[in-house]
Design a protein around this motif. Structure first.
Motif, mmCIF file in Angstrom:
data_model
loop_
_atom_site.group_PDB
_atom_site.id
_atom_site.type_symbol
_atom_site.label_atom_id
_atom_site.label_comp_id
_atom_site.label_asym_id
_atom_site.label_seq_id
_atom_site.Cartn_x
_atom_site.Cartn_y
_atom_site.Cartn_z
ATOM 1 N N TYR A 113 0.818 -1.218 0.000
ATOM 2 C CA TYR A 113 0.000 0.000 0.000
ATOM 3 C C TYR A 113 0.846 1.259 0.000
ATOM 4 N N ASP A 114 2.065 1.142 -0.446
ATOM 5 C CA ASP A 114 2.979 2.282 -0.418
ATOM 6 C C ASP A 114 3.198 2.779 -1.844
ATOM 7 N N PRO A 115 2.789 4.006 -2.117
ATOM 8 C CA PRO A 115 2.898 4.516 -3.489
ATOM 9 C C PRO A 115 4.328 4.504 -4.011
ATOM 10 N N ALA A 116 5.271 4.827 -3.146
ATOM 11 C CA ALA A 116 6.664 4.858 -3.595
ATOM 12 C C ALA A 116 7.124 3.452 -3.976
ATOM 13 N N ARG A 117 6.768 2.513 -3.142
ATOM 14 C CA ARG A 117 7.122 1.129 -3.411
ATOM 15 C C ARG A 117 6.467 0.664 -4.710
ATOM 16 N N THR A 118 5.235 1.053 -4.882
ATOM 17 C CA THR A 118 4.497 0.684 -6.084
ATOM 18 C C THR A 118 5.179 1.238 -7.321
ATOM 19 N N GLU A 119 5.529 2.482 -7.217
ATOM 20 C CA GLU A 119 6.209 3.150 -8.313
ATOM 21 C C GLU A 119 7.496 2.403 -8.676
ATOM 22 N N LEU A 120 8.246 2.064 -7.673
ATOM 23 C CA LEU A 120 9.491 1.326 -7.880
ATOM 24 C C LEU A 120 9.233 -0.010 -8.564
ATOM 25 N N LEU A 121 8.211 -0.676 -8.070
ATOM 26 C CA LEU A 121 7.833 -1.977 -8.584
ATOM 27 C C LEU A 121 7.511 -1.908 -10.069
ATOM 28 N N VAL A 122 6.689 -0.956 -10.403
ATOM 29 C CA VAL A 122 6.272 -0.791 -11.791
ATOM 30 C C VAL A 122 7.474 -0.467 -12.653
ATOM 31 N N ARG A 123 8.304 0.381 -12.147
ATOM 32 C CA ARG A 123 9.485 0.753 -12.919
ATOM 33 C C ARG A 123 10.344 -0.476 -13.193
ATOM 34 N N ARG A 124 10.484 -1.288 -12.175
ATOM 35 C CA ARG A 124 11.329 -2.465 -12.356
ATOM 36 C C ARG A 124 10.731 -3.444 -13.354
ATOM 37 N N MET A 125 9.444 -3.559 -13.336
ATOM 38 C CA MET A 125 8.818 -4.458 -14.299
ATOM 39 C C MET A 125 9.016 -3.913 -15.712
ATOM 40 N N LEU A 126 8.849 -2.631 -15.824
ATOM 41 C CA LEU A 126 9.057 -1.984 -17.115
ATOM 42 C C LEU A 126 10.494 -2.195 -17.584
ATOM 43 N N GLN A 127 11.411 -2.000 -16.680
ATOM 44 C CA GLN A 127 12.820 -2.121 -17.040
ATOM 45 C C GLN A 127 13.190 -3.535 -17.426
ATOM 46 N N ARG A 128 12.464 -4.473 -16.832
ATOM 47 C CA ARG A 128 12.745 -5.851 -17.126
ATOM 48 C C ARG A 128 12.013 -6.315 -18.364
ATOM 49 N N ASN A 129 11.176 -5.420 -18.852
ATOM 50 C CA ASN A 129 10.532 -5.736 -20.108
ATOM 51 C C ASN A 129 9.638 -6.978 -19.993
ATOM 52 N N GLU A 142 -3.770 4.492 -8.536
ATOM 53 C CA GLU A 142 -3.779 5.203 -9.805
ATOM 54 C C GLU A 142 -2.376 5.506 -10.310
ATOM 55 N N GLU A 143 -1.475 5.731 -9.384
ATOM 56 C CA GLU A 143 -0.132 6.106 -9.830
ATOM 57 C C GLU A 143 0.531 5.001 -10.647
ATOM 58 N N LEU A 144 0.176 3.764 -10.340
ATOM 59 C CA LEU A 144 0.836 2.705 -11.092
ATOM 60 C C LEU A 144 0.171 2.482 -12.432
ATOM 61 N N VAL A 145 -1.106 2.708 -12.479
ATOM 62 C CA VAL A 145 -1.809 2.559 -13.744
ATOM 63 C C VAL A 145 -1.109 3.366 -14.826
ATOM 64 N N GLN A 146 -0.824 4.581 -14.476
ATOM 65 C CA GLN A 146 -0.301 5.507 -15.456
ATOM 66 C C GLN A 146 0.793 4.899 -16.337
ATOM 67 N N ARG A 147 1.896 4.632 -15.729
ATOM 68 C CA ARG A 147 3.062 4.178 -16.492
ATOM 69 C C ARG A 147 2.838 2.831 -17.160
ATOM 70 N N LEU A 148 2.196 1.962 -16.414
ATOM 71 C CA LEU A 148 1.985 0.627 -16.912
ATOM 72 C C LEU A 148 1.081 0.673 -18.129
ATOM 73 N N VAL A 149 0.031 1.449 -18.010
ATOM 74 C CA VAL A 149 -0.933 1.546 -19.099
ATOM 75 C C VAL A 149 -0.270 2.136 -20.339
#
Lengths: 369, 369
Positions: A113-129, A142-149
């Motif tokens: 439930y931590d936005p910063a952690r979520t952000e990091l998580l999403v970034r890492r998934m993105l980076q890992r392709n 909502e913050e994670l939707v953005q980048r992922l979407v």
DNA sequence: TGTATTCAGGAAAGCGCTTTCCACGGGCAG
DNA sequence: CTGCCCGTGGAAAGCGCTTTCCTGAATACA
């Protein structure tokens, strides 16, 4: 980087590479690649030589290199809210089994439930392709939707999500199971039911509460103010909510909870205050985690099957990854829920007093001596 | 591969690469790399331009490429036995928090006690070129040791492992906590104690059982045959073991369990057969999972802190990864255990009958007047 | 002013692999 | 016998990045 590998400063002994295999089998690296990836049109004789070399030097293709050049990582991401809520490990396990069976690897992450952690998580998934991500937090941050979407990866959400070609939704039918629960309690004679919600920023928590209110209304019942208490989807939250409820001038005869952890907390809270379940108060959970049946008393609960959820998620993701483009068929995947009756629900005291005395801990109700 | 990226057949929009940033900031890719990796000696003015470009096009360095060229993946592997045993999620969470704080990513895998799965897991970690692996299955599967050990990755094992320069051992002091438990029970007046073990192919299960036997012996006590029952470290196993024990001509007054899940099963089994805890039988668990304190009654248990375990594992791994070569200092990391007394233990019936009647569910159990 | 020293930043190699392109040779029809 | 097709496998490009090497400019010193 110019240093030759064998005298490099790296700690680890260099792993065998495709070139080593090629040399040993006296073929080109292209052929090795073809053999290892089972691409046709390789002379069986050559192939045998290659496999032999592979075995002999213990060659394992390097995942990073493979992903880099092929553009596909064969990783599926799975984002959950909290790994310590037993529901999620069960989900993770199912998801993993299915994904592995399909040849995928799973990258798990919990947001806590931590936005910063979520952000990091999403970034890492993105980076890992990753090839796709299932966001199973049961309440979209909502913050994670953005980048992922934006990334246009195949995505799976629970309950709701942006209407985009790369997105699939798992529609959990909360009403179905919760209506069954309310009707079950009503049939036992309960009129005065309370509900402990999850954290209300979770879409799914709101949906469950609404389903409760709606089901009550359908039976001509209303939960008075104070009978709908906000919890946290944790045992501690269940205890706290129950304490608040016990301070009320009048008590409900049944308490429904937004998840099983809350219900376990409620059980504990009632135990501490020497209220007996189900004699004095009936308790119903939601999720049907494995633990539920081992509670004292075994918990009546609404089952939302991890298996169903995981199945649908992996299938939906695979559809997105493997069928070319997002013309894909199904956008919404329905997930059913259903009541599982155990021993935490019974006639409310006063309805059938004689019986109530006997209905009790003994599962089979067999003659308390 | 010859196709230009923009008209490629790939589904996903191509992510921004280092070259895009370089072009936009009008520098070379080398400079971008230097800026992004915070390597010194870049003109602040240039750096600013680079960061601006990075932000504008949302550049994220590709992990695979990075790992490929640098030879370091910045991934720590964590192998557990079963993610659905609540102890492990707690461990995973701690481990992950620590690792993430150190800038590592965590790759989790559960063996599910399946050699094939384990083999696959190990292979995948090897292929991903993890920086180190913590094998926290609490009982080494020999098949995995082989490849992993050969790989010369920094490795962490629990309890025992090959004596090699790349390997660190977390030595859990089972005896400490179990002795405290036995002494606690003996002090309450128990003489007749039983023990439900874990699966005996697990090193740690054997160690716990042995610690029990030894602690008994120290007090001049012996557990008769039939009082040491083999379980499975699951609730189902706890129930089954308890059932077997209940069939014995004489019952113990206290049951110690090899883990909390077993103890929860025992609690459930005793509830089903209307035996009361702790009045008739005292129960002690092991692990102190979060759930333990919410059981009915709250479970007296031996605490083995996940935090301690995770801390030591991450530290040991980091030591292996970061200090050059394996000359490293510490080979063994001690992990303490200690008894946490709650309400599932009390005087045995018959010792102080008057008291026993009153000691009961009331949490505090203090001065029965 | 001329030479030595430093330093910033660009060019380019190459991590391990997949995949395209092409050369080569054998088989077959004309 | 010549021309063509097809199947096999090698050469080489290049995925996105880090890092080495080196150049050219700026500074320091004699």
């Amino acid at each position: 980087m110019r240093t030759p590998r064998n005298q490099s400063s790296k700690r680890k002994r260099a792993a065998a590479s495709i070139r080593d295999v090629a040399k040993r089998a006296r073929v080109s690296i292209a052929t090795v690649s073809r053999v290892v990836n089972r691409i046709s049109s390789v002379d069986p004789e050559l192939a045998k030589r290659v496999w032999k070399a592979v075995d002999e030097i213990g060659y394992l293709p390097n995942t990073q290199a493979r992903a880099l050049v092929s553009g596909r990582s064969r990783i599926l991401g799975l984002i959950v809210s909290e790994i310590t809520n037993p529901f999620f490990p069960e989900l993770v396990q199912e998801f993993e089994n299915l994904a592995v069976a399909q040849g995928y690897e799973v990258m798990i992450g919990s947001t806590n439930y931590d936005p910063a952690r979520t952000e990091l998580l999403v970034r890492r998934m993105l980076q890992r392709n990753v090839d796709g991500v299932a966001v199973m937090t049961f309440g979209i941050e909502e913050e994670l939707v953005q980048r992922l979407v934006e990334s246009e990866f195949p995505l799976v959400f629970v309950d709701a999500g942006p209407d985009l070609p790369n997105i699939r939704i798992l529609k959990v039918n909360y009403e179905e199971g919760i209506r069954q629960a309310v009707q079950h309690l009503a049939a036992l004679g309960h009129r005065s039911m309370a509900f402990i919600t999850g954290p209300l920023h979770l879409r799914s928590a709101v949906a469950r509460r609404d389903a409760f209110v709606k089901s009550m209304k359908e039976l001509g019942l209303t939960a008075p103010a104070g009978f709908i208490v906000t919890g946290t989807h944790t045992m501690e939250g269940g205890i706290a909510a129950m304490e608040r409820m016990l301070a009320l001038p009048e008590l409900p005869t049944a308490v429904l909870c937004s998840n099983d952890m809350t219900a376990i907390g409620v059980l504990h809270g009632l135990y501490r205050t020497t209220h007996s379940v189900p004699q004095e108060i009936s308790v119903v959970g939601f999720d049907d985690i494995h633990l539920a049946q081992f509670m004292l008393p075994p918990l009546t609960t609404v089952q939302m099957s991890c298996r169903d959820l995981a199945d649908a998620a992996v299938e939906a993701l695979r559809a997105g990854v493997e069928t070319d483009h997002r013309k894909a068929t199904q956008k919404e995947w329905p997930i059913p829920t259903r009541l599982v009756v155990r021993q935490s629900t019974a006639f409310p005291r006063g309805t059938l007093p004689a019986l109530v005395q006997k209905t009790g801990r003994n599962k089979s109700g067999k003659n308390p001596k």
